[in-house]
Design an enzyme around this catalytic site. Structure first.
Site, PDB file in Angstrom:
ATOM      1  N   ARG A  95     -20.382  12.922  13.156  1.00  0.00           N
ATOM      2  CA  ARG A  95     -20.692  11.642  11.638  1.00  0.00           C
ATOM      3  C   ARG A  95     -21.884  10.794  12.098  1.00  0.00           C
ATOM      4  NH1 ARG A  95     -15.456  11.653   8.163  1.00  0.00           N
ATOM      5  NH2 ARG A  95     -15.075  13.018   8.294  1.00  0.00           N
ATOM      6  N   LEU A 128      -7.000  11.326   8.571  1.00  0.00           N
ATOM      7  CA  LEU A 128      -5.551  11.139   7.000  1.00  0.00           C
ATOM      8  C   LEU A 128      -4.780  11.719   9.175  1.00  0.00           C
ATOM      9  CD1 LEU A 128      -6.783  14.434   5.365  1.00  0.00           C
ATOM     10  CD2 LEU A 128      -6.183  12.580   4.689  1.00  0.00           C
ATOM     11  N   GLY A 151       0.395  -1.087  -0.209  1.00  0.00           N
ATOM     12  CA  GLY A 151      -0.121   0.315  -0.012  1.00  0.00           C
ATOM     13  C   GLY A 151       0.811   1.170  -0.136  1.00  0.00           C
ATOM     14  N   GLY A 192       1.015   4.015   4.015  1.00  0.00           N
ATOM     15  CA  GLY A 192       2.276   2.818   3.355  1.00  0.00           C
ATOM     16  C   GLY A 192       3.820   3.929   2.483  1.00  0.00           C
ATOM     17  N   LEU A 200      -1.169   7.705   2.457  1.00  0.00           N
ATOM     18  CA  LEU A 200      -0.808   8.240   3.722  1.00  0.00           C
ATOM     19  C   LEU A 200       0.411   7.335   4.288  1.00  0.00           C
ATOM     20  CD1 LEU A 200      -3.078  11.131   4.511  1.00  0.00           C
ATOM     21  CD2 LEU A 200      -0.974  10.856   2.596  1.00  0.00           C
ATOM     22  N   GLU A 233      -5.749   2.976   7.772  1.00  0.00           N
ATOM     23  CA  GLU A 233      -7.013   2.181   8.116  1.00  0.00           C
ATOM     24  C   GLU A 233      -7.703   1.434   8.516  1.00  0.00           C
ATOM     25  OE1 GLU A 233      -9.872   4.342   4.868  1.00  0.00           O
ATOM     26  OE2 GLU A 233     -11.909   3.064   6.014  1.00  0.00           O
ATOM     27  N   ARG A 244     -15.032   7.435  13.747  1.00  0.00           N
ATOM     28  CA  ARG A 244     -13.869   8.647  13.716  1.00  0.00           C
ATOM     29  C   ARG A 244     -14.884   9.740  13.791  1.00  0.00           C
ATOM     30  NH1 ARG A 244     -12.006  11.005   9.717  1.00  0.00           N
ATOM     31  NH2 ARG A 244     -12.658   9.187   7.861  1.00  0.00           N
TER      32      ARG A 244
END
Lengths: 651, 248
Positions: free
Chosen positions: A344, A455, A54, A59, A57, A439, A449
């Site tokens: 959320r 990020l 991956g 990886g 961000l 993630e 979250r």
């Protein structure tokens, strides 16, 4: 077929130990742990090989950081280029506890927001590390080229995000993920150029190689030639993202999938909290069955947009003709302290409540309004364009409507996976030698979250956690070569993957892979979506099993394994989705409480809010495959020593 | 609406390709990729191999998708990625030609899929900043004006799709490479390597891509609306670096 939870799952006898540092001062735990970590001399680092799967961000971050330190890294992506990882699509911003403004932010407050936002189902110690390292994340990404928004005076600008009452989110318009991802993938390319990282593109990991009880390699398929090969290393880092795409229509990319993580699960890495899926409240609604995805509209928009539905059900008037007295700004009404920036899970459930009451808008009456009328009037179009320009453009491209003139229509869409491979405080799996970043692990975010924390967690993992914890693991293998490419376990792993690929082609049925993906997505939205019930989950498991049987009987993949074959790629991933989906429903059925994004209808307060059961469920469920298609649940007990347990109240 | 898709099929990089026609039924609100998804399902149901094409985010930010539609890279709507080209742009009964991005720098992999690794090689040469993890200074003390940050982002918004290269009659990469040079030169720490980076990037694009004659076709198709002024950065930065002979 009778679905009985007690026959489906059993319990492990001992509790999971997350290797959390012990100490009085939570703000010193990470520092103390780093001192405990073993080091590898700069002269010895090139003797170690690390595989990173991956290039998002997390990886790209860990591969670049380890390469900079002198380790030899093999970086794999199934994309054509490292910059394509779905981190690129994150929009609104990245949180950091820099604590510069006088809005009364602090490290502890940032931790509290994350722990409370996660509904006390994630480790608080991890959140202290997250907040502490967030400062260096912003500094580093700024230095390597992310052009963060600046105030006119020259300092970094911030905005607020859901679930907080301060302003700690750093951003680049509505394309923050893109800028961080471009910077990170460029840092990765710098190491490729320097020779410390070898980059393998269009290579998809299809299995993990485990020998001597530790992760020592991966099996990959070349997506252009179909060739299956093995790569061995001293340890493996997975940074392969989340599994929201199991819902078919989600904010994820078409190729996002959990196959790498799922194969690790089948090789012994526990999978935690699979049912903790976040539905982002402001995604574009589903308008038709052929729609490819539910495009994300950033939460940052809720800094200025006001969410409302018409007071009267089935009101089909042009929204601009509906006067304020006939509008229900329901988030402002229900949660005055946070208003449109309610977290959320709360916002998605509130939207669903309105839609089910018949007040949904749009052609399928399945969305609510996000209105910028008042913000444009107060701040002017230029300021709104500077803050969100690309997002408004994206909305117009996708729908043909202009949000400067007409309110946006938004609806809850499957988004982030709080669940994932179980990771301890060092970001390592219960399976030694397997590390996770971003993630794909279950850390930090509990059952929900907060926006702009993903990020952050991916960046903290990649740049400022794994570069410490991975060498600590490697140090004890100094002088040991990597697993031989000819070892029996390697040859067997390669042969098995080859056979699995051939099996998919050999079924020779009548239905393309997309047919099964679509059906699975619909089933999950219905039975394991924003709201869950015992009957619904049981029915969901039954349908998923039937669909899985149908898949293995009637799948059609044309062409062969030895060529570029996108349907073969999809089929292999969907085979894994059909197993993960069942575990998601079992986890949701097992967890007899509501917490965060996991809402069980039989566990709610009188006001319809999530009702936690801390006495019985204050732990992380980490699953392992059991005998005969059953599941074994390992429990990681959670204790909150610094952030007091509280019922989440955003009123 | 009914249309005919005329699609380039090519089984492998060294195999002769050809166009195939497909009569399809589309909804005006569909994107061309959503239509291709449907066409592929139908093809597979009829026992025919589906059309291969690259796509991922379907939102215009990842840069993965890229089909040349009726001779225009990405499609008829200007400054819009392929994934957001909707069928409402086409007429009932039209024949719509779909080809891969055509450029010597982009060998075909299969059907509409190309290999754009040449762009990564440009970035490898100089599209980065020599700052190791943890060594960056406090970003609040590394001042940037509001305007410099906004300008840097305008150029940094490049999604790396290669549409500019496919649109250019010369196959030049000036918009792509120039955007990267401009992005970095407006930022404090990246600009410490301004001269060094310019020489490395310009030398690399001269190896793999064509020269720029300022046709401006690139800026017409760029999904991120990178300003055409980016192409001027190539000559300007190379000249500046040659004359100054310094790393910054």
């Amino acid at each position: 077929m009778n679905i009985n939870l007690d026959e489906l799952r059993s319990f492990a006898s001992d509790k999971l130990d997350a290797n959390v540092p012990k100490g009085e001062n939570p703000e010193l735990l990470w520092k103390e742990r780093r001192f405990e970590y073993k080091l590898v001399s700069p002269l010895n680092r090139k003797k170690f090989n690390v595989i990173v799967v991956g290039t998002g961000l997390a990886g790209a971050g860990v591969a670049a950081a380890l390469g900079e330190l002198g380790y030899k890294v093999d970086s794999f992506t199934f994309h054509d280029a490292p910059r394509r990882a779905h981190s690129v699509a994150a929009q609104g911003g990245i949180n950091a506890g820099r604590v510069k403004k006088v809005d009364n932010d602090s490290i502890k407050r940032m931790v509290q927001d994350a722990v409370k936002g996660g509904d006390f189902r994630g480790r608080e110690e991890d959140c202290y590390r997250l907040s502490e390292e967030s400062v260096r994340v912003i500094d580093h990404l700024n230095a390597i080229g992310a052009p963060f928004a600046r105030e006119y005076g020259g300092a970094l600008a911030t905005r607020s995000f859901g679930g907080v009452q301060v302003s700690r989110t750093y951003y680049t318009r509505g394309q923050t993920g893109q800028q961080l991802q471009v910077a990170a993938s460029q840092a990765l390319l710098r190491q490729v150029n320097a020779g410390s990282v070898k980059l393998w593109t269009r290579k998809e990991m299809l299995d993990l190689i485990v020998e001597d009880g530790r992760a020592q390699g991966i099996v990959v398929r070349d997506l252009v030639t179909g060739a299956i090969t093995a790569h061995t290393a001293h340890c493996v880092v997975l940074a392969t993202g989340g599994y929201g795409n199991v819902f078919f229509q989600s904010t994820l990319a078409k190729n996002s999938n959990p196959t790498a993580a799922w194969r690790a699960y089948k090789k012994g890495a526990y999978f935690a909290s699979p049912c903790f899926i976040q539905f982002h409240p402001t995604a574009l609604p589903i308008n038709s069955p052929w729609q490819g995805k539910t495009t994300l509209m950033s939460e940052s928009l809720r800094n200025d947009g006001r969410v409302w539905v018409p007071v009267k059900p089935d009101d089909t008037r042009d929204p601009n003709t509906i006067p304020d007295e006939e509008r229900d700004y329901y988030l402002e009404r229900k949660y005055p302290a946070y208003g449109n920036l309610a977290p959320r899970d709360i916002s998605s459930r509130a939207a669903r409540e309105q839609i089910e009451a018949g007040k949904g808008v749009g052609p399928l009456k399945n969305s609510v309004y996000l209105d910028f009328r008042d913000a444009i009037k107060a701040k002017g179009k230029k300021v709104i364009a500077e803050n969100y320009g690309n997002l408004f453009h994206l909305y117009t491209d996708a729908t043909g409507e202009d949000p400067y003139i007409t309110p946006m229509r938004i609806a809850p869409g499957a988004h982030f996976a709080m669940g994932g491979l179980w990771a301890d405080y060092n970001q390592m799996s219960n399976l030694p030698g397997l590390f996770m970043g971003g993630e794909c692990s279950n850390n930090y975010h509990g059952a929900n979250r907060l926006g702009a924390n993903s990020l952050l967690s991916a960046s903290v993992d990649g740049w400022f956690t794994l570069p410490y914890s991975v060498p600590n693991y490697l140090a004890k293998y100094l002088g040991k070569p990597v697993l031989d490419a000819d070892a029996p376990v390697v040859r067997e792993a390669v042969a098995k993957v080859k056979a699995d690929e051939e099996k998919l082609i050999a079924i020779g049925g009548t239905k393309p892979p997309a047919y099964f993906h679509r059906k699975l997505g619909k089933t999950l939205y219905k039975y394991c979506g924003v709201s869950r019930s015992v009957e619904g989950l049981t029915e969901g498991i039954r349908i998923i099993r039937e669909l899985r049987d149908e898949f293995w009987r009637d799948l059609r993949v044309l062409g062969s394994t030895n060529e570029f074959n996108q349907d073969l790629e999809k089929a292999a991933r969907i085979a894994d989705y059909l197993e993960l989906a069942e575990l998601m429903c079992v986890d949701a059925l097992d967890r007899n409480e509501s917490c965060g994004a996991h809402f069980r209808e039989d566990h709610q307060t009188e006001e319809g809010e999530a009702m936690r059961d801390d006495a019985n469920w204050q732990f992380v469920s980490a699953w392992e495959p059991g005998p005969g298609g059953t599941y074994i649940r390992h429990d990681e007990p959670l204790s909150f020593k610094h952030i007091p347990l509280a019922t989440r109240n955003y009123k | 609406m009914k249309l005919t898709l005329k699609v380039w099929r090519q089984v492998g990089p060294r195999v002769q390709g050809r166009y195939e026609n497909f009569d399809v039924e589309a909804s005006p609100d569909m994107s061309i990729l959503e239509l291709l998804d449907q066409v592929n399902e139908k093809l597979v149901e009829d026992g025919q191999e589906p059309i291969a094409y690259d796509s991922d985010c379907r939102e215009g930010i990842c840069g993965t998708c890229g089909i040349t539609i009726d001779d225009v890279p990405h499609g008829p709507k200007r400054n819009t990625p392929t994934c957001h080209q909707h069928m409402r742009s086409f007429n009932e009964g039209a024949t719509v030609k779909l080809e891969p991005f055509r450029s010597a720098a982009f060998p075909v992999v299969r059907d509409l899929v190309v290999d754009r690794a040449a762009m990564e090689r440009v970035l490898m040469a100089g599209g980065h900043v020599a700052v190791n993890a943890g060594t960056a200074p406090d970003s609040d003390t590394q001042f940037s004006t509001h305007q410099a940050a906004e300008t840097a982002l305008d150029f940094a918004a490049c999604i790396g799709c290669g549409g500019c290269i496919a649109a250019c009659p010369n196959g030049a990469a000036h918009l792509f490479a120039g955007a990267k040079l401009e992005h970095f030169r407006w930022m404090v720490q990246p600009s410490f390597e301004r001269g060094k980076r310019a020489m490395a990037v310009v030398n690399k694009i001269e190896e793999e891509f064509g020269p720029c004659s300022t046709y401006g076709e690139c800026a017409e198709v760029c999904p991120a609306s990178i300003p055409l002024t980016a192409v001027a950065a190539i000559n300007k930065e190379k000249l500046r670096a040659s004359v100054r002979s310094k790393d910054d």
